[in-house]
Design a protein around this motif. Structure first.
Motif, PDB file in Angstrom:
ATOM      1  N   ASN A   1       0.827  -1.195   0.000  1.00  0.00           N
ATOM      2  CA  ASN A   1       0.000   0.000   0.000  1.00  0.00           C
ATOM      3  C   ASN A   1       0.868   1.256   0.000  1.00  0.00           C
ATOM      4  O   ASN A   1       2.084   1.193   0.168  1.00  0.00           O
TER       5      ASN A   1
ATOM      6  N   VAL B   1      -5.849  10.085  -1.001  1.00  0.00           N
ATOM      7  CA  VAL B   1      -5.918   8.620  -0.969  1.00  0.00           C
ATOM      8  C   VAL B   1      -5.691   8.166   0.471  1.00  0.00           C
ATOM      9  O   VAL B   1      -5.041   8.867   1.254  1.00  0.00           O
ATOM     10  N   TYR B   2      -6.246   7.019   0.801  1.00  0.00           N
ATOM     11  CA  TYR B   2      -6.023   6.454   2.135  1.00  0.00           C
ATOM     12  C   TYR B   2      -4.664   5.786   2.194  1.00  0.00           C
ATOM     13  O   TYR B   2      -4.122   5.336   1.171  1.00  0.00           O
TER      14      TYR B   2
ATOM     15  N   THR C   1      -4.056   3.019   3.150  1.00  0.00           N
ATOM     16  CA  THR C   1      -4.214   1.603   2.798  1.00  0.00           C
ATOM     17  C   THR C   1      -4.404   1.388   1.290  1.00  0.00           C
ATOM     18  O   THR C   1      -4.514   0.255   0.835  1.00  0.00           O
ATOM     19  N   THR C   2      -4.439   2.482   0.525  1.00  0.00           N
ATOM     20  CA  THR C   2      -4.600   2.379  -0.932  1.00  0.00           C
ATOM     21  C   THR C   2      -3.382   1.698  -1.542  1.00  0.00           C
ATOM     22  O   THR C   2      -2.251   1.962  -1.145  1.00  0.00           O
ATOM     23  N   ASP C   3      -3.613   0.794  -2.502  1.00  0.00           N
ATOM     24  CA  ASP C   3      -2.471   0.117  -3.115  1.00  0.00           C
ATOM     25  C   ASP C   3      -1.742   1.072  -4.059  1.00  0.00           C
ATOM     26  O   ASP C   3      -2.310   2.047  -4.560  1.00  0.00           O
ATOM     27  N   GLU C   4      -0.471   0.785  -4.282  1.00  0.00           N
ATOM     28  CA  GLU C   4       0.404   1.686  -5.033  1.00  0.00           C
ATOM     29  C   GLU C   4      -0.090   1.935  -6.456  1.00  0.00           C
ATOM     30  O   GLU C   4      -0.033   3.067  -6.948  1.00  0.00           O
TER      31      GLU C   4
ATOM     32  N   THR D   1      -3.149   1.827  -7.689  1.00  0.00           N
ATOM     33  CA  THR D   1      -4.344   2.684  -7.706  1.00  0.00           C
ATOM     34  C   THR D   1      -3.957   4.147  -7.566  1.00  0.00           C
ATOM     35  O   THR D   1      -4.453   5.015  -8.297  1.00  0.00           O
ATOM     36  N   ALA D   2      -3.047   4.428  -6.633  1.00  0.00           N
ATOM     37  CA  ALA D   2      -2.583   5.807  -6.444  1.00  0.00           C
ATOM     38  C   ALA D   2      -1.846   6.303  -7.681  1.00  0.00           C
ATOM     39  O   ALA D   2      -2.046   7.445  -8.130  1.00  0.00           O
TER      40      ALA D   2
ATOM     41  N   VAL E   1      -2.166  12.003   1.681  1.00  0.00           N
ATOM     42  CA  VAL E   1      -2.566  10.685   2.180  1.00  0.00           C
ATOM     43  C   VAL E   1      -3.242  10.866   3.543  1.00  0.00           C
ATOM     44  O   VAL E   1      -2.736  11.586   4.405  1.00  0.00           O
TER      45      VAL E   1
END
Length: 277
Positions: free
Chosen positions: A2, A87-88, A90-93, A95-96, A110
């Motif tokens: 993440n 982005v949170y 916990t968002t995966d790389e 997706t960001a 973040v």
């Protein structure tokens, strides 16, 4: 993984009631060109470009002490970008990264599960992902070949206006023979403007030419080198671009953090496509 593994922790934060004078100091101290505007939750984002745009608002051909005082006492809220995309942690790389590329963002604040700011991710942090990737593409595939340059004797404020209007973060600097002798970036410019605002002395910004503030230690790369190597060079040397020069030191191209972010997105999309086959 993440985004928490890549993000910059404890980024500079101001409230919307704070003044631009403090923002100029914070943005230089932070070294990332961005300030999160928040109280409990994020309300805005302030960038070097936002701060440099005060030149267009308050000063035309010249700037007085009074103009600089008005800039320094202007509330941050007047120049911040409100309600930035976040982005949170916990968002995966990927997706960001996808958000950054498709929406043309240079950074993403973040937040945690309570929407409180915990970090920021910029283009440079994503370049760390190259270390685990095969060397597939050379620099020449993603570099820009139509490069806007600027003459070394142009006034600094004029160079800033050009960068703001054309959306550039840097300009290679040339001499009378069109040979590259330096590079000027928004970081160089914001440092000078910050001094002018802090000391209420226009000469720190308006009495400067490009040659007075440009970086002369040029970092170049061969167009046949891999984008992985370019990413490593930028990370190690903490710079946002590499120049590609002809043998006579005229400009051939430039590759930036943004170009490498797009290349990285392209590579990872290819990998995901292969996984589905």
């Amino acid at each position: 993984m993440n985004i928490e593994t890549l993000m910059i922790r404890n980024p500079p934060i101001l409230s919307k009631e704070d003044r631009l004078g403090l923002a100029f100091k914070k943005i230089n101290e932070g070294g990332i060109g961005r300030i999160i505007i928040a109280n409990e939750k994020i309300e805005g984002l302030l960038t070097t470009r936002d701060l440099l745009s005060t030149v267009e608002s308050y000063c035309k051909d010249n700037c007085s002490q009074g103009d600089l005082y008005r800039i320094s006492t202007t509330p941050v809220i007047d120049y911040m970008t409100p309600n930035p995309v976040t982005v949170y942690n916990t968002t995966d790389e990927f997706t960001a990264l996808n958000i950054m590329v498709t929406r043309n963002f240079g950074s993403l604040p973040v937040v945690d599960i309570n929407d409180k700011p915990v970090g920021i991710i910029t283009e440079r942090e994503f370049l760390l992902l190259y270390k685990d990737l095969d060397e597939i593409f050379p620099v020449k595939v993603f570099m820009s070949t139509k490069v806007r340059t600027i003459y070394k004797d142009v006034r600094l404020d004029q160079a800033v206006r050009l960068m703001l209007r054309r959306g550039f973060r840097r300009l290679p600097v040339i001499n009378d023979d069109n040979k590259v002798v330096g590079i000027i970036t928004v970081v160089n410019a914001i440092r000078q403007l910050a001094k002018a605002v802090d000391k209420l002395d226009p000469d720190y910004f308006y009495n400067k030419a490009v040659k007075d503030v440009m970086v002369t230690n040029l970092v170049t790369i061969d167009e046949l080198a891999s984008v992985n190597r370019a990413a490593a060079e930028m990370i190690v040397k903490r710079i946002g671009s590499l120049l590609i020069l002809n043998k006579d030191n005229t400009i051939k191209g430039i590759i930036t953090e943004r170009d490498l972010l797009i290349a990285l997105h392209h590579i990872l999309v290819m990998e995901k496509f292969k996984e589905k086959l």
